[in-house]
Design an enzyme around this catalytic site. Structure first.
Site, mmCIF file in Angstrom:
data_model
loop_
_atom_site.group_PDB
_atom_site.id
_atom_site.type_symbol
_atom_site.label_atom_id
_atom_site.label_comp_id
_atom_site.label_asym_id
_atom_site.label_seq_id
_atom_site.Cartn_x
_atom_site.Cartn_y
_atom_site.Cartn_z
ATOM 1 N N SER A 65 39.738 37.359 49.291
ATOM 2 C CA SER A 65 40.541 37.098 50.492
ATOM 3 C C SER A 65 40.471 35.632 50.908
ATOM 4 O O SER A 65 41.396 35.117 51.525
ATOM 5 C CB SER A 65 40.101 38.004 51.642
ATOM 6 O OG SER A 65 38.742 37.783 51.955
ATOM 7 N N ASN A 77 49.779 36.063 38.259
ATOM 8 C CA ASN A 77 50.284 37.395 37.943
ATOM 9 C C ASN A 77 49.984 38.403 39.049
ATOM 10 O O ASN A 77 50.050 39.601 38.833
ATOM 11 C CB ASN A 77 49.753 37.892 36.594
ATOM 12 C CG ASN A 77 48.238 37.943 36.546
ATOM 13 O OD1 ASN A 77 47.555 37.501 37.462
ATOM 14 N ND2 ASN A 77 47.710 38.478 35.457
ATOM 15 N N ASP A 83 42.546 45.997 30.002
ATOM 16 C CA ASP A 83 42.302 47.347 29.502
ATOM 17 C C ASP A 83 41.071 47.378 28.607
ATOM 18 O O ASP A 83 40.539 46.342 28.221
ATOM 19 C CB ASP A 83 43.546 47.923 28.810
ATOM 20 C CG ASP A 83 43.954 47.185 27.554
ATOM 21 O OD1 ASP A 83 43.068 46.790 26.767
ATOM 22 O OD2 ASP A 83 45.162 47.004 27.350
ATOM 23 N N TYR A 86 40.341 45.224 25.335
ATOM 24 C CA TYR A 86 39.968 43.803 25.397
ATOM 25 C C TYR A 86 38.448 43.733 25.556
ATOM 26 O O TYR A 86 37.909 43.518 26.646
ATOM 27 C CB TYR A 86 40.693 43.130 26.565
ATOM 28 C CG TYR A 86 40.601 41.618 26.572
ATOM 29 C CD1 TYR A 86 41.271 40.857 25.626
ATOM 30 C CD2 TYR A 86 39.863 40.959 27.536
ATOM 31 C CE1 TYR A 86 41.200 39.469 25.637
ATOM 32 C CE2 TYR A 86 39.784 39.572 27.568
ATOM 33 C CZ TYR A 86 40.449 38.841 26.618
ATOM 34 O OH TYR A 86 40.382 37.472 26.632
ATOM 35 N N PHE A 94 39.581 35.488 31.910
ATOM 36 C CA PHE A 94 40.112 34.280 32.546
ATOM 37 C C PHE A 94 40.912 34.677 33.781
ATOM 38 O O PHE A 94 41.407 35.803 33.876
ATOM 39 C CB PHE A 94 41.028 33.513 31.582
ATOM 40 C CG PHE A 94 40.307 32.863 30.444
ATOM 41 C CD1 PHE A 94 39.931 31.521 30.515
ATOM 42 C CD2 PHE A 94 39.988 33.578 29.297
ATOM 43 C CE1 PHE A 94 39.255 30.915 29.464
ATOM 44 C CE2 PHE A 94 39.318 32.980 28.247
ATOM 45 C CZ PHE A 94 38.955 31.651 28.330
#
Length: 145
Positions: A65, A77, A83, A86, A94
């Site tokens: 926040s 993004n 998921d 990875y 990152f």
């Protein structure tokens, strides 16, 4: 019952992961290197960790926040989803940062946070000409246009 996550640290310069001061089920992630950004610049901020999530789970990564107030950066993004596939030895996490002002992020600064969630179950869509719910009209939850 708790789930186990295997974690690899890429540096000893960041604090080990832990729950946020016992106040939340979100876990802070930290910058693993010093970053200097000019307004308008983009950088993938290394977080210094790779994890092997439990099968059937994914991680949701979002800004803290205070991230924009403290650093003047936004996550490009909006929300990152990592998921369980990875999970390799070199799959460092990152955080995609876009600077809205000139800024510096230092090693070990808390820059974002994550939590793990169960994957969505398989769903099927059934096409229909009529839905049974109340027609609120408008846009989203506001019910207004």
């Amino acid at each position: 019952m708790s789930e186990t996550i295997r974690i690899k640290y890429f540096t000893d310069k960041i604090e080990k992961l832990r729950y946020i001061d016992g106040k939340s089920d979100w876990i802070d992630l930290r910058a693993a290197e010093d970053i200097t950004l000019k307004a308008g610049e983009f950088k993938l901020v290394p977080l210094g960790v790779a994890m092997q999530l439990p099968e059937g789970y994914e991680a949701h990564v979002v800004p803290r926040s205070s991230t924009f107030k403290n650093f003047g950066v936004i996550q490009t993004n909006s929300q990152g989803v990592i998921d369980a596939s990875y999970c390799g030895d070199n799959d460092q996490w990152f955080w995609p940062a876009l600077a809205m002002r000139d800024t510096e992020i230092h090693v070990n600064d808390r820059i974002c946070q994550f939590r793990i969630m169960k994957n969505q179950p398989q769903i099927a869509f059934e096409e229909t000409d009529h839905l049974e719910g109340t027609d609120r009209g408008g846009f989203g939850s506001t019910g207004k246009q």
